[in-house]
Design a protein around this motif. Structure first.
Motif, mmCIF file in Angstrom:
data_model
loop_
_atom_site.group_PDB
_atom_site.id
_atom_site.type_symbol
_atom_site.label_atom_id
_atom_site.label_comp_id
_atom_site.label_asym_id
_atom_site.label_seq_id
_atom_site.Cartn_x
_atom_site.Cartn_y
_atom_site.Cartn_z
ATOM 1 N N GLY A 240 16.956 9.555 -4.638
ATOM 2 C CA GLY A 240 15.789 9.784 -3.802
ATOM 3 C C GLY A 240 14.631 8.852 -4.066
ATOM 4 N N THR A 241 14.750 7.982 -5.061
ATOM 5 C CA THR A 241 13.691 7.017 -5.319
ATOM 6 C C THR A 241 13.485 6.125 -4.103
ATOM 7 O OG1 THR A 241 14.146 6.962 -7.689
ATOM 8 C CG2 THR A 241 12.965 5.072 -6.765
ATOM 9 N N VAL A 242 12.232 5.968 -3.689
ATOM 10 C CA VAL A 242 11.919 5.083 -2.567
ATOM 11 C C VAL A 242 11.900 3.647 -3.084
ATOM 12 C CG1 VAL A 242 10.260 4.496 -0.771
ATOM 13 C CG2 VAL A 242 10.580 6.895 -1.434
ATOM 14 N N LEU A 243 12.898 2.888 -2.720
ATOM 15 C CA LEU A 243 12.974 1.496 -3.142
ATOM 16 C C LEU A 243 11.942 0.644 -2.422
ATOM 17 C CD1 LEU A 243 16.852 1.076 -3.140
ATOM 18 C CD2 LEU A 243 15.371 1.596 -5.085
ATOM 19 N N GLY A 244 11.618 1.039 -1.212
ATOM 20 C CA GLY A 244 10.626 0.328 -0.427
ATOM 21 C C GLY A 244 10.471 0.997 0.919
ATOM 22 N N ALA A 245 9.287 0.873 1.509
ATOM 23 C CA ALA A 245 9.036 1.481 2.816
ATOM 24 C C ALA A 245 7.891 0.744 3.494
ATOM 25 C CB ALA A 245 8.689 2.964 2.671
ATOM 26 N N LEU A 246 8.026 0.535 4.792
ATOM 27 C CA LEU A 246 6.941 -0.009 5.602
ATOM 28 C C LEU A 246 6.163 1.159 6.193
ATOM 29 C CD1 LEU A 246 8.868 -2.895 7.429
ATOM 30 C CD2 LEU A 246 7.501 -3.027 5.335
ATOM 31 N N ASP A 247 4.848 1.137 6.079
ATOM 32 C CA ASP A 247 4.026 2.265 6.529
ATOM 33 C C ASP A 247 3.369 1.993 7.872
ATOM 34 O OD1 ASP A 247 2.185 0.356 5.828
ATOM 35 O OD2 ASP A 247 1.054 1.632 4.431
ATOM 36 N N HIS A 248 4.040 1.174 8.711
ATOM 37 C CA HIS A 248 3.441 0.783 9.990
ATOM 38 C C HIS A 248 4.543 0.495 11.009
ATOM 39 C CE1 HIS A 248 4.626 -3.390 9.248
ATOM 40 N NE2 HIS A 248 4.193 -3.216 8.008
ATOM 41 N N ASP A 249 4.135 0.196 12.248
ATOM 42 C CA ASP A 249 5.106 -0.059 13.319
ATOM 43 C C ASP A 249 5.057 -1.502 13.825
ATOM 44 O OD1 ASP A 249 2.741 -0.140 14.749
ATOM 45 O OD2 ASP A 249 3.131 1.676 15.906
#
Length: 300
Positions: A240-249
């Motif tokens: 469940g570790t978030v390796l990476g995420a974009l917080d936009h579109d």
């Protein structure tokens, strides 16, 4: 370690030449950054179907959208797919790409598909099983859930709405998947604020920890027909570790590192596979179980 890039780009409707041109550019750029696995969103060659929502307007100025969509779809043995194979071989990368595909034999028949392409050629194809709303007007649904050997593991693919059906990811994990990819063209009304910016992380987290897999979620960006695609691509580890995420579109690329040993570490620590009881589950999941297995009604 496997270096993966999730390409969140704006796909143009019914413009395959332009879209494939951009895909080639992204592959060259990400390969130069060291990517070994590169993901592209759902229907990266054709754009999404119209109307985007039931009862919504047709947007594209074409006489017949279905015919135009078919023309925009790629032929499985056509030059566009061959060019992607050549591209993967040139840069020594693997691609997972959502594409509208024509049927091999039957004119007018289309599939919403995800292809796994490596330096050796097309390694696997998945056709979307669960079709969202107006997709049913155009695409023939899939009837197979397979995994494919790649990058030192098995890779399973799903598409967008499939994530709401946990059976898909579970079957992929049962069939050996260490990496599951989910490509999206998920959107909402352009004038409506996003209700939950972490929605895609929530969904990917659940599927990752349920099965002990890396879950890579690649959505698209851009606007079309009054709808805005959510973006917010993300990658989750088996624990469940978030390796990476974009917080936009907006258009962007998410780059992450995958350590396949994390699959073994997580599964052996939690026991999620040893503790399963499929024999018990079968009593409740079998569609033809007899009435005798059900609890008797209470007496009044």
């Amino acid at each position: 370690m496997i270096s993966a890039s999730l390409v969140q780009f704006d796909v143009q409707c019914l413009a395959p030449a332009e879209n494939f041109g951009r895909i080639h550019d992204f592959v060259a750029l990400e390969a130069a950054h060291g990517a070994q696995l590169i993901l592209f969103p759902e229907l990266s060659n054709t754009g999404y179907v119209e109307p985007l929502v039931p009862g919504g307007p047709m947007v594209s100025d074409v006489p017949h959208f279905g015919a135009a969509l078919y023309e925009a779809c790629a032929a499985p043995d056509g030059e566009e797919i061959k060019a992607l194979v050549t591209l993967a071989a040139r840069h020594r990368v693997h691609l997972v790409i959502g594409l509208g595909l024509r049927d091999q034999l039957r004119a007018g028949v289309m599939r919403n598909a995800s292809l796994l392409i490596g330096p050796e050629g097309v390694l696997g194809q998945y056709t979307k099983v669960h079709q969202w709303q107006n997709e049913k007007l155009y695409f023939t649904k899939g009837d197979r859930i397979d995994t494919f050997a790649a990058l030192g593991t098995h890779l399973g693919m799903q598409i967008c709405y499939d994530i709401r059906f946990p059976e898909i990811t579970r079957i992929l994990a049962l069939r050996g998947a260490g990496i599951v990819t989910s490509v999206w063209a998920s959107f909402g009304a352009e004038a409506t604020p996003v209700a939950d910016g972490a929605l895609f992380i929530h969904r990917a987290y659940t599927r990752a920890v349920e099965n002990g897999v890396f879950f890579l979620s690649c959505n698209r960006s851009g606007s079309h027909g009054g709808q805005r695609f959510f973006g917010r691509s993300c990658a989750l580890a088996p624990d469940g570790t978030v390796l990476g995420a974009l917080d936009h579109d907006m258009e962007d690329v998410l780059r992450v590192e995958i350590d396949l040993e994390a699959v073994t570490r997580y599964r052996s620590f939690t026991g999620i596979w040893a503790d399963r009881d499929p024999t018990l589950y079968e009593k409740y999941l079998s569609p033809d179980r007899s009435d005798s297995r059900r609890s008797p009604p209470e007496k009044s």
